[in-house]
Every structure is written in C-alpha cells, then in structure tokens.
Design a protein around this motif. Structure first.
Motif, PDB file in Angstrom:
ATOM      1  N   LEU A 265       5.499   5.056   1.974  1.00  0.00           N
ATOM      2  CA  LEU A 265       5.735   6.432   2.702  1.00  0.00           C
ATOM      3  C   LEU A 265       6.270   5.910   4.102  1.00  0.00           C
ATOM      4  O   LEU A 265       7.276   6.666   4.570  1.00  0.00           O
ATOM      5  CB  LEU A 265       4.428   7.093   3.090  1.00  0.00           C
ATOM      6  CG  LEU A 265       3.415   7.725   2.140  1.00  0.00           C
ATOM      7  CD1 LEU A 265       2.391   8.365   2.620  1.00  0.00           C
ATOM      8  CD2 LEU A 265       4.466   8.556   0.919  1.00  0.00           C
ATOM      9  N   ARG A 266       5.929   4.939   4.771  1.00  0.00           N
ATOM     10  CA  ARG A 266       6.691   4.523   5.881  1.00  0.00           C
ATOM     11  C   ARG A 266       8.172   4.269   5.869  1.00  0.00           C
ATOM     12  O   ARG A 266       9.129   4.798   6.572  1.00  0.00           O
ATOM     13  CB  ARG A 266       5.953   3.285   6.913  1.00  0.00           C
ATOM     14  CG  ARG A 266       4.685   4.013   7.341  1.00  0.00           C
ATOM     15  CD  ARG A 266       4.282   3.458   8.684  1.00  0.00           C
ATOM     16  NE  ARG A 266       3.055   4.093   9.224  1.00  0.00           N
ATOM     17  CZ  ARG A 266       2.136   3.596   9.580  1.00  0.00           C
ATOM     18  NH1 ARG A 266       1.928   2.130   9.483  1.00  0.00           N
ATOM     19  NH2 ARG A 266       1.263   4.224  10.026  1.00  0.00           N
TER      20      ARG A 266
ATOM     21  N   ASP B 215       0.813  -1.257   0.077  1.00  0.00           N
ATOM     22  CA  ASP B 215       0.029   0.113  -0.215  1.00  0.00           C
ATOM     23  C   ASP B 215       0.866   1.221   0.195  1.00  0.00           C
ATOM     24  O   ASP B 215       1.830   1.150   0.352  1.00  0.00           O
ATOM     25  CB  ASP B 215      -0.889  -0.214   1.292  1.00  0.00           C
ATOM     26  CG  ASP B 215      -2.021   0.991   1.263  1.00  0.00           C
ATOM     27  OD1 ASP B 215      -2.787   0.895   0.295  1.00  0.00           O
ATOM     28  OD2 ASP B 215      -1.942   1.992   2.164  1.00  0.00           O
ATOM     29  N   VAL B 216       0.202   2.238  -0.291  1.00  0.00           N
ATOM     30  CA  VAL B 216       0.948   3.532  -0.359  1.00  0.00           C
ATOM     31  C   VAL B 216       1.628   3.910   1.036  1.00  0.00           C
ATOM     32  O   VAL B 216       2.746   4.403   1.147  1.00  0.00           O
ATOM     33  CB  VAL B 216       0.074   4.712  -0.658  1.00  0.00           C
ATOM     34  CG1 VAL B 216       0.850   6.136  -0.837  1.00  0.00           C
ATOM     35  CG2 VAL B 216      -0.587   4.626  -2.197  1.00  0.00           C
ATOM     36  N   LEU B 217       1.150   3.416   1.965  1.00  0.00           N
ATOM     37  CA  LEU B 217       1.386   3.808   3.474  1.00  0.00           C
ATOM     38  C   LEU B 217       2.721   3.065   3.724  1.00  0.00           C
ATOM     39  O   LEU B 217       3.594   3.715   4.425  1.00  0.00           O
ATOM     40  CB  LEU B 217       0.299   3.290   4.326  1.00  0.00           C
ATOM     41  CG  LEU B 217       0.552   3.724   5.788  1.00  0.00           C
ATOM     42  CD1 LEU B 217       0.702   5.447   5.937  1.00  0.00           C
ATOM     43  CD2 LEU B 217      -0.712   3.264   6.510  1.00  0.00           C
TER      44      LEU B 217
ATOM     45  N   MET C 166      -0.228   1.514  -7.229  1.00  0.00           N
ATOM     46  CA  MET C 166      -0.018   1.824  -5.918  1.00  0.00           C
ATOM     47  C   MET C 166       1.073   2.805  -5.973  1.00  0.00           C
ATOM     48  O   MET C 166       1.433   4.055  -5.484  1.00  0.00           O
ATOM     49  CB  MET C 166       0.244   0.997  -4.885  1.00  0.00           C
ATOM     50  CG  MET C 166      -0.957   0.202  -4.188  1.00  0.00           C
ATOM     51  SD  MET C 166      -1.962   1.651  -3.347  1.00  0.00           S
ATOM     52  CE  MET C 166      -3.768   0.951  -3.445  1.00  0.00           C
TER      53      MET C 166
ATOM     54  N   LEU D 225       2.168  11.304  -4.819  1.00  0.00           N
ATOM     55  CA  LEU D 225       2.081  11.810  -3.423  1.00  0.00           C
ATOM     56  C   LEU D 225       3.707  12.432  -2.924  1.00  0.00           C
ATOM     57  O   LEU D 225       3.466  13.451  -2.364  1.00  0.00           O
ATOM     58  CB  LEU D 225       1.627  10.578  -2.361  1.00  0.00           C
ATOM     59  CG  LEU D 225       0.903  11.051  -1.260  1.00  0.00           C
ATOM     60  CD1 LEU D 225      -0.294  12.000  -1.700  1.00  0.00           C
ATOM     61  CD2 LEU D 225       0.268   9.843  -0.633  1.00  0.00           C
TER      62      LEU D 225
ATOM     63  N   ILE E  88       4.641  15.879  -1.749  1.00  0.00           N
ATOM     64  CA  ILE E  88       5.287  16.201  -0.407  1.00  0.00           C
ATOM     65  C   ILE E  88       6.863  17.024  -0.551  1.00  0.00           C
ATOM     66  O   ILE E  88       7.324  17.728   0.331  1.00  0.00           O
ATOM     67  CB  ILE E  88       5.783  14.727   0.514  1.00  0.00           C
ATOM     68  CG1 ILE E  88       4.328  14.409   0.769  1.00  0.00           C
ATOM     69  CG2 ILE E  88       6.393  14.906   1.571  1.00  0.00           C
ATOM     70  CD1 ILE E  88       4.509  12.949   1.210  1.00  0.00           C
TER      71      ILE E  88
ATOM     72  N   PHE F  45      10.145   5.422   3.573  1.00  0.00           N
ATOM     73  CA  PHE F  45      10.844   6.868   3.586  1.00  0.00           C
ATOM     74  C   PHE F  45      11.153   7.390   4.913  1.00  0.00           C
ATOM     75  O   PHE F  45      12.083   7.928   5.057  1.00  0.00           O
ATOM     76  CB  PHE F  45      10.191   7.762   2.392  1.00  0.00           C
ATOM     77  CG  PHE F  45      10.593   7.486   0.922  1.00  0.00           C
ATOM     78  CD1 PHE F  45      11.868   7.710   0.578  1.00  0.00           C
ATOM     79  CD2 PHE F  45       9.656   6.824   0.079  1.00  0.00           C
ATOM     80  CE1 PHE F  45      12.119   7.215  -0.858  1.00  0.00           C
ATOM     81  CE2 PHE F  45       9.836   6.276  -1.134  1.00  0.00           C
ATOM     82  CZ  PHE F  45      11.111   6.812  -1.645  1.00  0.00           C
ATOM     83  N   ARG F  46      10.213   7.420   5.644  1.00  0.00           N
ATOM     84  CA  ARG F  46      10.285   8.016   6.760  1.00  0.00           C
ATOM     85  C   ARG F  46      11.119   7.157   7.857  1.00  0.00           C
ATOM     86  O   ARG F  46      11.601   7.743   8.623  1.00  0.00           O
ATOM     87  CB  ARG F  46       8.783   8.106   7.249  1.00  0.00           C
ATOM     88  CG  ARG F  46       8.868   9.120   8.593  1.00  0.00           C
ATOM     89  CD  ARG F  46       7.445   9.777   9.028  1.00  0.00           C
ATOM     90  NE  ARG F  46       7.521  10.929   9.946  1.00  0.00           N
ATOM     91  CZ  ARG F  46       7.327  10.331  11.312  1.00  0.00           C
ATOM     92  NH1 ARG F  46       6.834   9.057  11.223  1.00  0.00           N
ATOM     93  NH2 ARG F  46       7.517  11.114  12.325  1.00  0.00           N
TER      94      ARG F  46
END
Lengths: 138, 234
Positions: A51-52, A46-48, A83, A90, A94, A54-55
């Motif tokens: 993103l996680r 998933d996109v999440l 995705m 996204l 950002i 990267f974070r």
C-alpha cells in the motif's frame, strides 16, 4: 509512457534478486522503470509495504520470491502469495485495479525470467495507464 | 478472548465520509490476536483510508494510535491527547473497547471499524472458533469441558439431536457435532455416566435476556472515602 512509469519490485534475496543480477551479468535488458527493493525473503512483505509503495507513487508493484518448494525459509513465498492476494482485495476496495499488484516465483538461475516479469508488469501499466493516485498526489 | 473481524473498507469509508480529521485506534489485546485490530491492522487500515482519501479527493487527515487494552479506562486515558480535535475515531477494538472510549470521551464521535463476533480461541493460524456462549451458568463440568451452548448449533443441553451424522453437525457439515465431542470427551475421562444425567431446563436469567449484566465483587468496590482519595471524586 514507460519512461514515466514506476514499478516497484520486492525481490527476495535468494531467487528474484539473484535472477535480476544474473540478467545484468548476461546483458539481458529490461525496463528502467522498475525499482528493485531487495528483501531477505518474500515472506517479509506485508500488505502495508504494498500500500505504501502505491501511495509513494508506484504504478504497479510486484513481489518475486523463490520457486514454490524452493524457499530458503521453507514457506516465505507462500506467505508472500497470500499477502499479495490480500493486497489485491484491499486495492479493489480502495478503487485501484488489482492487476497492478502481482506475485511471481523465480529461481536464481533463470536470468531470462526477471526481464520477463518486468515486461509483464510494464505491459499491464501500459494497458491500465499510470496509477490513478498520480493525478491527486503531489 | 473476543473474536472480531474488520468491517468492509467501503462501509468504514461511508461511515466517516463527512469527517476530516480521523483517528484509527487499535487495541493490542484480543483483536490483535485475531488479526482484526492490532498495531499492524491499524497501519493497514490507516494507509487504506489515506489511499481512498487521495483517490477520491476527501482530504482526510488520518492518524493512528494503539493502546494496550481499549476495554480498560486506565489504558484508554493515555489516548486522550490523540482524540482531541478529531471529527471521528474509528475504533478497531471490539465493541466493548469502542464503548469504553465513548464513555471516557463523550464529546468525541467513536465509530466501530469492526464487527465483534464471539468469545472464542484461535484454532489454527487464521481460523478462530467460538467456544463460550457466555450464558452465565456454566455446565462444562457435566459436558467433558465442551460448551454445548456455543458449540452445538441448537445449544442443546441434552444431546445429540437426530442430525448428528458421523460426528458432524447437520447445520454445517464442516462443524463437528458438539455432543459427539462431549461423548468422546466423557468416554476418555471415564465419566460416561454423566451423559445419562438429564440436565434440566437452564436458568437463562444470568444470560443476556435481562439487559446488560453486572457482576459486583464487593471486596473490590471502592467506598466513597476511598474514591475520594484514589480518584479525587467527590
């Protein structure tokens, strides 16, 4: 630079992970910067997750699924590609380069392909530099 | 259901730019179905805001919460503790939900992270179509179950217009002509005579032209005594 970089690869169990495994068996080397996360199917991503990653310090993320038309769950690799495209949009919003995330398709018997994918992502990070988040996240 | 879509991330970031403690509040109802403001979207928006904050040294503290329905006070009361102390709450429910939260917590700054669009339904995965114009005076019994107010670009009550071409609307060739659909539906139902019936000019008073609409169900309204007992209100 490549010894400090971190590349997260979400690899589908059937295609990409098996390709990485085969590359190992055949003694084909690839950058140690890659951290493989094995998933049952690329469609699980998933996109999440992206993103996680990267974070949590990734400089680049790739999702690798089976060849198109060969997904063991029929269309998981197509879902994954959508995705990844979403994540690219996204990330651009950002302020992170969209090139840091990519989708690949690889078959389990393509031992050469996995190192090639890793090489592609390493060269992208070499070109773009380490993730801009690394400067601010402790 | 209500169809909405998320505002661009850059716009949301601009809205909360000067805040520090931010809550992203989602809703598990309509906006979850249209993939705009459910639990998953709350996670993605919160993570995106965190990344934006890290990248731009904003030092935002982002927290997340999701309620069953942001448009009902009973559910919204559950998120009271999460709202406490926040500089702003980014509601990614529809405009109704965001306003109910604002009414219940008048001292909190509620901002909407979505653009609420229409009343519609999922057509196929990822595609949502408007179905109802909410005119307050339904004519579906005359139009084969197809709403001419919402689905005809000109909201014509007696159609089709001259722009109906091969079953498509002249305003947008991707849109089916509502009156072509109405004709086919009435034909299927054996009620084509209805299309010859001229629908007179519509009474628009029950529509949105007279300010916010109010529907009262007398049997459900609480008497002052009941309010005192049930809600503890004097």
């Amino acid at each position: 630079m490549s010894d400090r970089m971190r590349i997260v690869g979400f690899c589908c169990s059937h295609g990409a992970y098996s390709s990485a495994d085969l590359a190992g068996v055949m003694r084909i080397s690839y950058s140690p910067s890659v951290m493989i996360i094995r998933v049952p199917c690329a469609g699980r991503i998933d996109v999440l997750h992206i993103l996680r990653a990267f974070r949590d310090g990734a400089d680049a993320v790739f999702v690798a699924g089976c060849l198109e038309g060969n997904c063991h769950f029929e269309y998981g690799n197509f879902e994954a590609r959508k995705m990844v495209e979403h994540a690219k949009r996204l990330l651009s919003d950002i302020g992170i380069e969209a090139e840091r995330v990519e989708m690949f398709n690889v078959a389990s018997n393509q031992a050469w392909r996995f190192p090639e994918i890793v090489g592609e992502m390493v060269s992208r990070v070499d070109k773009l530099g380490l993730s801009p988040l690394k400067k601010v996240i402790k | 259901m209500i169809i909405a879509e998320q505002k661009p991330l850059t716009e949301i970031c601009r809205i909360v730019e000067n805040d520090h403690k931010i809550l992203v509040a989602g809703c598990k109802s309509c906006v979850a179905i249209c993939l705009a403001g459910g639990e998953k979207e709350v996670g993605i928006l919160a993570e995106s805001l965190r990344l934006y904050s890290d990248l731009n040294n904003k030092e935002w503290e982002i927290s997340e919460v999701v309620v069953e329905r942001q448009c009902e006070k009973e559910w919204v009361r559950e998120i009271g503790p999460s709202i406490e102390g926040k500089d702003s709450v980014v509601s990614i429910a529809c405009g109704v939900g965001a306003q109910v939260v604002q009414e219940l917590y008048p001292d909190a700054r509620i901002v909407s992270g979505l653009n609420t669009s229409n009343m519609g339904a999922p057509d196929e995965p990822g595609i949502f179509l408007e179905k109802c114009g909410g005119c307050g005076d339904c004519v579906l019994h005359l139009t084969g179950g197809i709403c001419p107010i919402a689905r005809c670009a000109k909201s014509m009550l007696n159609g089709p217009c001259g722009g109906s071409q091969n079953g498509k609307c002249e305003v947008n060739p991707d849109t089916p002509c509502a009156w072509d659909q109405i004709y086919n539906s009435l034909k299927r139902l054996g009620r084509l005579n209805l299309i010859e019936k001229v629908i007179p000019p519509k009474n628009w008073i029950p529509s949105s032209s007279g300010g916010p609409r109010k529907i009262v169900r007398a049997e459900a309204v609480l008497t002052p005594e009941e309010k005192k007992t049930k809600e503890g209100v004097d």
